[in-house]
Design a protein around this motif. Structure first.
Motif, PDB file in Angstrom:
ATOM      1  N   ALA A   3      40.046  49.904  38.053  1.00 25.10           N
ATOM      2  CA  ALA A   3      39.853  49.158  36.809  1.00 25.10           C
ATOM      3  C   ALA A   3      38.413  48.680  36.650  1.00 25.10           C
ATOM      4  CB  ALA A   3      40.803  47.956  36.792  1.00 25.10           C
ATOM      5  N   LYS A   4      37.682  48.636  37.758  1.00 27.06           N
ATOM      6  CA  LYS A   4      36.263  48.242  37.768  1.00 27.06           C
ATOM      7  C   LYS A   4      36.009  46.976  36.956  1.00 27.06           C
ATOM      8  CE  LYS A   4      34.548  52.824  39.020  1.00 27.06           C
ATOM      9  NZ  LYS A   4      35.756  53.663  38.997  1.00 27.06           N
ATOM     10  N   ARG A   5      36.839  45.957  37.171  1.00 29.73           N
ATOM     11  CA  ARG A   5      36.672  44.705  36.465  1.00 29.73           C
ATOM     12  C   ARG A   5      35.553  43.886  37.099  1.00 29.73           C
ATOM     13  NH1 ARG A   5      39.832  47.485  33.570  1.00 29.73           N
ATOM     14  NH2 ARG A   5      41.635  46.553  32.552  1.00 29.73           N
ATOM     15  N   GLY A   6      34.975  42.981  36.335  1.00 27.38           N
ATOM     16  CA  GLY A   6      33.950  42.083  36.856  1.00 27.38           C
ATOM     17  C   GLY A   6      33.578  41.080  35.784  1.00 27.38           C
ATOM     18  N   ASP A   7      33.801  39.793  36.053  1.00 23.57           N
ATOM     19  CA  ASP A   7      33.505  38.761  35.054  1.00 23.57           C
ATOM     20  C   ASP A   7      33.353  37.436  35.784  1.00 23.57           C
ATOM     21  OD1 ASP A   7      33.371  37.253  32.594  1.00 23.57           O
ATOM     22  OD2 ASP A   7      34.497  38.867  31.643  1.00 23.57           O
ATOM     23  N   ALA A  16      40.017  44.006  47.471  1.00 22.21           N
ATOM     24  CA  ALA A  16      39.005  44.285  46.443  1.00 22.21           C
ATOM     25  C   ALA A  16      38.191  45.472  46.933  1.00 22.21           C
ATOM     26  CB  ALA A  16      38.096  43.074  46.259  1.00 22.21           C
ATOM     27  N   ILE A  17      38.026  46.459  46.068  1.00 27.46           N
ATOM     28  CA  ILE A  17      37.222  47.635  46.422  1.00 27.46           C
ATOM     29  C   ILE A  17      35.986  47.596  45.523  1.00 27.46           C
ATOM     30  CG2 ILE A  17      37.194  50.123  46.756  1.00 27.46           C
ATOM     31  CD1 ILE A  17      40.229  50.119  46.805  1.00 27.46           C
ATOM     32  N   VAL A  18      34.862  47.149  46.085  1.00 23.17           N
ATOM     33  CA  VAL A  18      33.676  46.854  45.279  1.00 23.17           C
ATOM     34  C   VAL A  18      32.787  48.094  45.157  1.00 23.17           C
ATOM     35  CG1 VAL A  18      31.622  45.388  45.113  1.00 23.17           C
ATOM     36  CG2 VAL A  18      33.791  44.421  45.917  1.00 23.17           C
ATOM     37  N   LEU A  19      32.273  48.330  43.970  1.00 25.57           N
ATOM     38  CA  LEU A  19      31.371  49.460  43.739  1.00 25.57           C
ATOM     39  C   LEU A  19      30.111  49.311  44.578  1.00 25.57           C
ATOM     40  CD1 LEU A  19      31.421  49.804  39.839  1.00 25.57           C
ATOM     41  CD2 LEU A  19      32.866  50.952  41.535  1.00 25.57           C
ATOM     42  N   GLY A  20      29.819  50.318  45.391  1.00 22.97           N
ATOM     43  CA  GLY A  20      28.550  50.365  46.114  1.00 22.97           C
ATOM     44  C   GLY A  20      27.671  51.415  45.464  1.00 22.97           C
ATOM     45  N   LEU A  21      27.815  52.636  45.959  1.00 19.31           N
ATOM     46  CA  LEU A  21      27.043  53.758  45.419  1.00 19.31           C
ATOM     47  C   LEU A  21      28.026  54.725  44.774  1.00 19.31           C
ATOM     48  CD1 LEU A  21      24.279  55.170  45.227  1.00 19.31           C
ATOM     49  CD2 LEU A  21      24.747  56.184  47.470  1.00 19.31           C
ATOM     50  N   THR A  22      27.875  54.957  43.481  1.00 21.59           N
ATOM     51  CA  THR A  22      28.868  55.779  42.785  1.00 21.59           C
ATOM     52  C   THR A  22      28.424  57.241  42.718  1.00 21.59           C
ATOM     53  OG1 THR A  22      27.947  55.144  40.619  1.00 21.59           O
ATOM     54  CG2 THR A  22      29.750  53.795  41.496  1.00 21.59           C
ATOM     55  N   SER A  23      29.344  58.097  42.284  1.00 25.61           N
ATOM     56  CA  SER A  23      29.127  59.542  42.401  1.00 25.61           C
ATOM     57  C   SER A  23      28.498  60.157  41.154  1.00 25.61           C
ATOM     58  CB  SER A  23      30.477  60.227  42.676  1.00 25.61           C
ATOM     59  OG  SER A  23      31.396  59.938  41.629  1.00 25.61           O
ATOM     60  N   ASN A  24      28.220  59.343  40.153  1.00 28.99           N
ATOM     61  CA  ASN A  24      27.742  59.899  38.872  1.00 28.99           C
ATOM     62  C   ASN A  24      26.214  59.915  38.804  1.00 28.99           C
ATOM     63  OD1 ASN A  24      27.666  57.056  38.842  1.00 28.99           O
ATOM     64  ND2 ASN A  24      27.652  57.011  36.620  1.00 28.99           N
ATOM     65  N   PHE A  50      46.158  42.402  38.255  1.00 27.68           N
ATOM     66  CA  PHE A  50      46.316  43.600  39.088  1.00 27.68           C
ATOM     67  C   PHE A  50      46.939  43.332  40.453  1.00 27.68           C
ATOM     68  CE2 PHE A  50      43.086  44.882  35.973  1.00 27.68           C
ATOM     69  CZ  PHE A  50      43.769  45.961  35.440  1.00 27.68           C
ATOM     70  N   PHE A  51      47.158  42.070  40.797  1.00 28.18           N
ATOM     71  CA  PHE A  51      47.844  41.768  42.058  1.00 28.18           C
ATOM     72  C   PHE A  51      49.223  41.151  41.837  1.00 28.18           C
ATOM     73  CE2 PHE A  51      43.517  41.203  44.393  1.00 28.18           C
ATOM     74  CZ  PHE A  51      43.424  42.574  44.579  1.00 28.18           C
ATOM     75  N   GLU A  52      49.438  40.544  40.657  1.00 27.29           N
ATOM     76  CA  GLU A  52      50.723  39.872  40.429  1.00 27.29           C
ATOM     77  C   GLU A  52      51.507  40.544  39.310  1.00 27.29           C
ATOM     78  OE1 GLU A  52      50.568  35.513  40.296  1.00 27.29           O
ATOM     79  OE2 GLU A  52      48.548  35.607  41.125  1.00 27.29           O
ATOM     80  N   VAL A  53      50.920  40.553  38.105  1.00 29.54           N
ATOM     81  CA  VAL A  53      51.638  41.123  36.963  1.00 29.54           C
ATOM     82  C   VAL A  53      51.899  42.607  37.212  1.00 29.54           C
ATOM     83  CG1 VAL A  53      51.552  41.541  34.483  1.00 29.54           C
ATOM     84  CG2 VAL A  53      50.614  39.423  35.424  1.00 29.54           C
ATOM     85  N   LEU A  54      50.874  43.328  37.607  1.00 28.03           N
ATOM     86  CA  LEU A  54      51.012  44.694  38.111  1.00 28.03           C
ATOM     87  C   LEU A  54      50.731  44.611  39.613  1.00 28.03           C
ATOM     88  CD1 LEU A  54      48.881  46.557  35.400  1.00 28.03           C
ATOM     89  CD2 LEU A  54      51.343  46.751  35.685  1.00 28.03           C
ATOM     90  N   PRO A  55      51.762  44.727  40.446  1.00 21.25           N
ATOM     91  CA  PRO A  55      51.553  44.438  41.876  1.00 21.25           C
ATOM     92  C   PRO A  55      50.890  45.585  42.656  1.00 21.25           C
ATOM     93  CG  PRO A  55      53.864  44.919  41.451  1.00 21.25           C
ATOM     94  CD  PRO A  55      53.185  44.951  40.119  1.00 21.25           C
ATOM     95  N   PHE A  56      49.643  45.895  42.282  1.00 21.69           N
ATOM     96  CA  PHE A  56      48.858  46.864  43.048  1.00 21.69           C
ATOM     97  C   PHE A  56      48.470  46.256  44.403  1.00 21.69           C
ATOM     98  CE2 PHE A  56      48.046  48.618  38.788  1.00 21.69           C
ATOM     99  CZ  PHE A  56      48.046  49.983  39.030  1.00 21.69           C
ATOM    100  N   ASP A  57      48.150  47.136  45.355  1.00 20.45           N
ATOM    101  CA  ASP A  57      47.613  46.683  46.640  1.00 20.45           C
ATOM    102  C   ASP A  57      46.116  46.412  46.553  1.00 20.45           C
ATOM    103  OD1 ASP A  57      50.007  46.985  48.242  1.00 20.45           O
ATOM    104  OD2 ASP A  57      49.716  49.157  48.062  1.00 20.45           O
ATOM    105  N   ALA A  58      45.440  47.088  45.631  1.00 20.70           N
ATOM    106  CA  ALA A  58      43.975  47.040  45.604  1.00 20.70           C
ATOM    107  C   ALA A  58      43.475  47.246  44.178  1.00 20.70           C
ATOM    108  CB  ALA A  58      43.401  48.136  46.507  1.00 20.70           C
ATOM    109  N   VAL A  59      42.277  46.717  43.906  1.00 25.03           N
ATOM    110  CA  VAL A  59      41.668  46.920  42.591  1.00 25.03           C
ATOM    111  C   VAL A  59      40.166  47.129  42.779  1.00 25.03           C
ATOM    112  CG1 VAL A  59      41.474  44.423  42.198  1.00 25.03           C
ATOM    113  CG2 VAL A  59      41.380  45.974  40.251  1.00 25.03           C
ATOM    114  N   THR A  60      39.588  48.045  42.017  1.00 23.08           N
ATOM    115  CA  THR A  60      38.140  48.247  42.087  1.00 23.08           C
ATOM    116  C   THR A  60      37.434  47.183  41.239  1.00 23.08           C
ATOM    117  OG1 THR A  60      38.230  49.885  40.302  1.00 23.08           O
ATOM    118  CG2 THR A  60      38.276  50.727  42.564  1.00 23.08           C
TER     119      THR A  60
END
Lengths: 283, 283
Positions: free
Chosen positions: B92-96, B139-147, B108-118
């Motif tokens: 989801a690459k959220r950040g705020d 939390a899976i934080v963006l480091g170096l992306t592939s694009n 992304f952890f409660e309403v939609l019970p995913f294990d992890a979110v970007t």
């Protein structure tokens, strides 16, 4: 909505206020809490109460997503209720590789027909471009934000190309050391125009607005952080205004939670009107 | 899901494959296009076909949001269908800012019970912290992306504190010039642990993995960009593996669109199995 329409609204209303609909279901007035459609009823009342004093509404998507499916549906209806005269902003801060960014642009410009969406710059050009390919729509890219965490990366000094006067000929001091957020403003500005691109610049950083205006003199800035976050409207206007006004100052909590009882809508109207009156004096 | 459970899955299946459910309604097999619940039926068939060969599924939220309300509902059902043995990731690459990030974490952890979110790092610490406050979530934080856009900001050289060996004592060369993405890895690693934090490192940048491992030797890395985007699995394993494996390699299009006719599920199974067999040789 195009730039001329936005400027005309600002001149007509003598306001550059954006009201942020960060509608938190746990903070609604007690008498609304039991309403089966509380969040939408709240938004509707806030829009009715404030629309004469503001030129834009910003929907913070996080507050709707956290209500699940129902929240997404409330976001749709709230967007439909925002008058077409007002710039509607999805504060979604999306950012992903090109093919995914195109899906987000479709989401917030077509499926949900917002006028503008906030975009995160970390993934670079192909993550921003898809938002610039729509007529009369806007990407509002994060520059310098109003939170404490803006110190962690946005203010880091970066090494940049020795001479980028070709990129932005009006830049005042192209070779001086530059913070990451200034590099973001410089590069992103070259990907679009003042007709499809704005930047988020936090109001708690008003003293930096002069330097920022040397990089992006003509763009509209979306300025959060006035009100609950403590930024000064006077300073923002003083350092940030340009010939078109060039400012949209957002207030969320200070307007929508101005009172938390039955009088919430009247209180929101008064808070928005107070901003409008102050803004009028700076225009 | 905790780290020990993830490692056990990897050892048992001899696979570190994550299958990306970037389900684009326009790319589904022709025979499914007319199905009233095409995207969900497609996802279900892909999960059934690939679950023995992978340890994780990644749902790219953009592809679901762009279907509107219906897409959000398909995302809910797809998540519910992912076996609990598999790490479920909301890409989801959220950040705020902090109070908004808390809403996204709830989403992304409660309403939609995913294990992890970007999560995107641009807004700094208070934008990441709320995702680290849940037990057995990541939390899976963006480091170096592939694009291609990763060159615009992530690779800029930055000035950093003269001595940050206190921050990360194992770092090899703390005072050498550092790219922004390395600064992101260094700072963000200090906010969480290897039990609640991973990083996105694009596979098209495999040669950098050695340097990256000098900064974050023990974290799991989510590696997109293998397959359709051209990264080499062999290089990723060679430079990126650690004592726990420490890798989740994502393939989306190369698996889910391996064939686009009635045989799509068998083709996806074969593609996933091929990855698993190759991965097995690197473990």
């Amino acid at each position: 909505m195009n730039k001329q329409q936005l400027i005309a609204q600002i001149q007509e209303k003598r306001s550059f206020l954006c009201v942020g609909l960060d509608t938190d279901i746990t903070k609604l007035p007690a008498h609304l809490q039991q309403h089966p459609d509380a969040a939408y009823e709240f938004n509707k009342a806030i829009i009715d109460a404030t629309k004469d004093h503001c030129v834009s509404y910003k929907i913070n998507t996080a507050f709707y997503e956290s209500m699940g499916l129902k929240g997404w549906e409330i976001m749709e209806r709230t967007l439909a209720y925002i008058p077409k005269t007002h710039l509607s902003i999805a504060d979604a801060k999306r950012g992903d590789i090109g093919n995914t960014a195109a899906q987000y642009a479709k989401t917030f410009f077509e499926v949900l027909p917002f006028d503008a969406v906030t975009v995160a710059p970390y993934m670079g050009e192909d993550s921003v471009r898809p938002f610039l390919e729509y007529d009369n729509k806007w990407a509002i890219v994060l520059g310098l934000t109003s939170n404490k965490g803006s110190n962690d990366f946005q203010r880091l000094m970066v090494q940049h190309a020795a001479d980028d006067t070709a990129l932005l000929p009006h830049i005042v001091a192209p070779n001086r050391p530059r913070a990451l957020y200034e590099e973001v403003l410089t590069k992103v500005a070259a990907w679009g125009s003042t007709d499809n691109l704005m930047f988020v610049i936090g109001a708690t950083q008003a003293s930096q607005l002069q330097d920022i205006r040397s990089i992006i003199p003509d763009h509209f800035l979306l300025v959060p952080g006035v009100g609950a976050q403590g930024g000064s409207l006077e300073e923002v206007a003083k350092y940030g205004k340009n010939k078109d006004c060039g400012l949209l100052v957002n207030a969320s909590r200070a307007v929508i939670y101005a009172a938390t009882d039955e009088t919430f809508a009247e209180a929101a109207a008064r808070a928005a009107k107070d901003y409008q009156v102050e803004m009028s004096s700076y225009l």
